[in-house]
Scaffold this motif. Sequence first.
Motif, PDB file in Angstrom:
ATOM      1  N   LEU A  90       0.858  -1.174   0.000  1.00  0.00           N
ATOM      2  CA  LEU A  90       0.000   0.000   0.000  1.00  0.00           C
ATOM      3  C   LEU A  90       0.895   1.224   0.000  1.00  0.00           C
ATOM      4  CD1 LEU A  90      -2.867  -0.741   2.557  1.00  0.00           C
ATOM      5  CD2 LEU A  90      -3.043  -0.621   0.081  1.00  0.00           C
ATOM      6  N   TRP A  91       0.571   2.184  -0.895  1.00  0.00           N
ATOM      7  CA  TRP A  91       1.367   3.401  -1.042  1.00  0.00           C
ATOM      8  C   TRP A  91       0.501   4.627  -0.789  1.00  0.00           C
ATOM      9  CZ3 TRP A  91       6.300   1.884  -2.164  1.00  0.00           C
ATOM     10  CH2 TRP A  91       6.473   0.654  -2.818  1.00  0.00           C
ATOM     11  N   ASP A  92       1.123   5.670  -0.239  1.00  0.00           N
ATOM     12  CA  ASP A  92       0.485   6.982  -0.181  1.00  0.00           C
ATOM     13  C   ASP A  92       0.522   7.548  -1.592  1.00  0.00           C
ATOM     14  OD1 ASP A  92       0.132   9.841  -0.002  1.00  0.00           O
ATOM     15  OD2 ASP A  92       0.493   9.687   2.151  1.00  0.00           O
ATOM     16  N   ALA A  93      -0.650   7.774  -2.188  1.00  0.00           N
ATOM     17  CA  ALA A  93      -0.702   8.163  -3.603  1.00  0.00           C
ATOM     18  C   ALA A  93      -0.305   9.604  -3.848  1.00  0.00           C
ATOM     19  CB  ALA A  93      -2.116   7.922  -4.151  1.00  0.00           C
ATOM     20  N   VAL A  94      -0.092  10.390  -2.794  1.00  0.00           N
ATOM     21  CA  VAL A  94       0.363  11.775  -2.961  1.00  0.00           C
ATOM     22  C   VAL A  94       1.874  11.882  -2.786  1.00  0.00           C
ATOM     23  CG1 VAL A  94       0.190  14.132  -2.078  1.00  0.00           C
ATOM     24  CG2 VAL A  94      -1.853  12.723  -2.255  1.00  0.00           C
ATOM     25  N   SER A  95       2.413  11.221  -1.758  1.00  0.00           N
ATOM     26  CA  SER A  95       3.853  11.330  -1.477  1.00  0.00           C
ATOM     27  C   SER A  95       4.674  10.212  -2.094  1.00  0.00           C
ATOM     28  CB  SER A  95       4.084  11.336   0.034  1.00  0.00           C
ATOM     29  OG  SER A  95       3.760  10.074   0.608  1.00  0.00           O
ATOM     30  N   GLN A 141      -5.609   8.710  13.508  1.00  0.00           N
ATOM     31  CA  GLN A 141      -6.239   8.878  12.200  1.00  0.00           C
ATOM     32  C   GLN A 141      -5.315   9.683  11.284  1.00  0.00           C
ATOM     33  OE1 GLN A 141     -10.055  10.799  12.241  1.00  0.00           O
ATOM     34  NE2 GLN A 141     -10.693   9.854  10.334  1.00  0.00           N
ATOM     35  N   THR A 142      -4.932   9.092  10.180  1.00  0.00           N
ATOM     36  CA  THR A 142      -4.065   9.746   9.208  1.00  0.00           C
ATOM     37  C   THR A 142      -4.898  10.165   8.011  1.00  0.00           C
ATOM     38  OG1 THR A 142      -2.178   8.388   9.891  1.00  0.00           O
ATOM     39  CG2 THR A 142      -2.021   9.495   7.768  1.00  0.00           C
ATOM     40  N   LEU A 143      -4.834  11.449   7.670  1.00  0.00           N
ATOM     41  CA  LEU A 143      -5.582  11.996   6.541  1.00  0.00           C
ATOM     42  C   LEU A 143      -4.609  12.296   5.418  1.00  0.00           C
ATOM     43  CD1 LEU A 143      -7.873  14.440   8.543  1.00  0.00           C
ATOM     44  CD2 LEU A 143      -8.398  12.116   7.788  1.00  0.00           C
ATOM     45  N   ARG A 144      -4.885  11.742   4.234  1.00  0.00           N
ATOM     46  CA  ARG A 144      -3.985  11.901   3.095  1.00  0.00           C
ATOM     47  C   ARG A 144      -4.679  12.669   1.988  1.00  0.00           C
ATOM     48  NH1 ARG A 144      -3.583   6.668   4.900  1.00  0.00           N
ATOM     49  NH2 ARG A 144      -1.580   6.118   5.840  1.00  0.00           N
ATOM     50  N   GLN A 178     -15.643   8.848   8.400  1.00  0.00           N
ATOM     51  CA  GLN A 178     -15.260   7.858   7.397  1.00  0.00           C
ATOM     52  C   GLN A 178     -13.765   7.857   7.121  1.00  0.00           C
ATOM     53  OE1 GLN A 178     -17.317   5.599   5.998  1.00  0.00           O
ATOM     54  NE2 GLN A 178     -18.975   6.377   7.301  1.00  0.00           N
ATOM     55  N   GLY A 179     -13.077   8.941   7.496  1.00  0.00           N
ATOM     56  CA  GLY A 179     -11.651   9.073   7.201  1.00  0.00           C
ATOM     57  C   GLY A 179     -11.367   9.215   5.724  1.00  0.00           C
ATOM     58  N   ARG A 180     -12.343   9.783   4.981  1.00  0.00           N
ATOM     59  CA  ARG A 180     -12.210   9.839   3.526  1.00  0.00           C
ATOM     60  C   ARG A 180     -12.035  11.264   3.039  1.00  0.00           C
ATOM     61  NH1 ARG A 180     -16.554   6.176   0.475  1.00  0.00           N
ATOM     62  NH2 ARG A 180     -15.299   6.967  -1.250  1.00  0.00           N
ATOM     63  N   LEU A 181     -11.194  11.396   2.029  1.00  0.00           N
ATOM     64  CA  LEU A 181     -11.005  12.679   1.366  1.00  0.00           C
ATOM     65  C   LEU A 181     -12.204  12.965   0.477  1.00  0.00           C
ATOM     66  CD1 LEU A 181      -9.001  15.036   0.608  1.00  0.00           C
ATOM     67  CD2 LEU A 181      -8.291  13.580  -1.307  1.00  0.00           C
ATOM     68  N   ARG A 182     -12.849  14.119   0.698  1.00  0.00           N
ATOM     69  CA  ARG A 182     -13.991  14.498  -0.135  1.00  0.00           C
ATOM     70  C   ARG A 182     -13.546  15.199  -1.414  1.00  0.00           C
ATOM     71  NH1 ARG A 182     -19.407  16.709   2.783  1.00  0.00           N
ATOM     72  NH2 ARG A 182     -19.972  14.803   3.906  1.00  0.00           N
ATOM     73  N   CYS A 183     -12.636  16.150  -1.297  1.00  0.00           N
ATOM     74  CA  CYS A 183     -12.192  16.882  -2.482  1.00  0.00           C
ATOM     75  C   CYS A 183     -10.928  17.662  -2.165  1.00  0.00           C
ATOM     76  CB  CYS A 183     -13.284  17.841  -2.992  1.00  0.00           C
ATOM     77  SG  CYS A 183     -13.768  19.097  -1.792  1.00  0.00           S
TER      78      CYS A 183
END
Length: 209
Positions: A90-95, A141-144, A178-183
């Motif tokens: 699993l990768w952080d898709a931004v960093s 909680q990690t927000l990406r 939800q720990g989800r990025l909305r936008c």
Amino acid sequence: DKDGRVTLWTMPGARRQATLEVGGAKVLSLAFSPDGRTLAAGGSGGTVLLWNWRAGRSLACTGSLYDVVALAFSPDGTLLASGGRVPAHLWDAVSGRQVLALKTGDHVAALAFSPDGRRLAVSSAAEGVEVWALEDGRGIQTLRGLASPVAQVRLSEDGRLLAALGHDWRLALWDLPQGRLRCVLEAPRGEFVDNAALAFSPDGQRLAA
């Protein structure tokens, strides 16, 4: 293709739009992020490239040992799963940083996230189909979703939404339960991001920047 190039075409009409050089390794897998801004390419050399084709930037995820034949983005686009030979990643898709290595069965052929992003299905020749429950942070909680350091954060009054402004003037909004990025939005640019301001309306329906 086998020479390590990825060509992007616009549809319909099949007009060539851009080309990415993966680096001489045969390209074995491709996946678009949910917003269509990023294309992931996995190759025979074990490297995964994240290509922001609109900005003309690419980022390498390194750590896989062999061929990468399966790729999948999480529903909010912040995580990328890759598989081939053990382990899957699993990768952080931004960093581009590795988040987790999964001791899956060997010869992973397919990957799929559940709609809420909390489970990952892995199909391999050695173990069949495994379903992994993803516990992000185990209490932290990690927000990406942002690529630059964060200068400003704000919570909505009900605590359900969090907004953060990065030094590149990109503004991210997350659903905390939800720990989800909305936008991710482009904020109005000023001279210094630490002098910017964010505010939610009392009902949480509007965000001012």
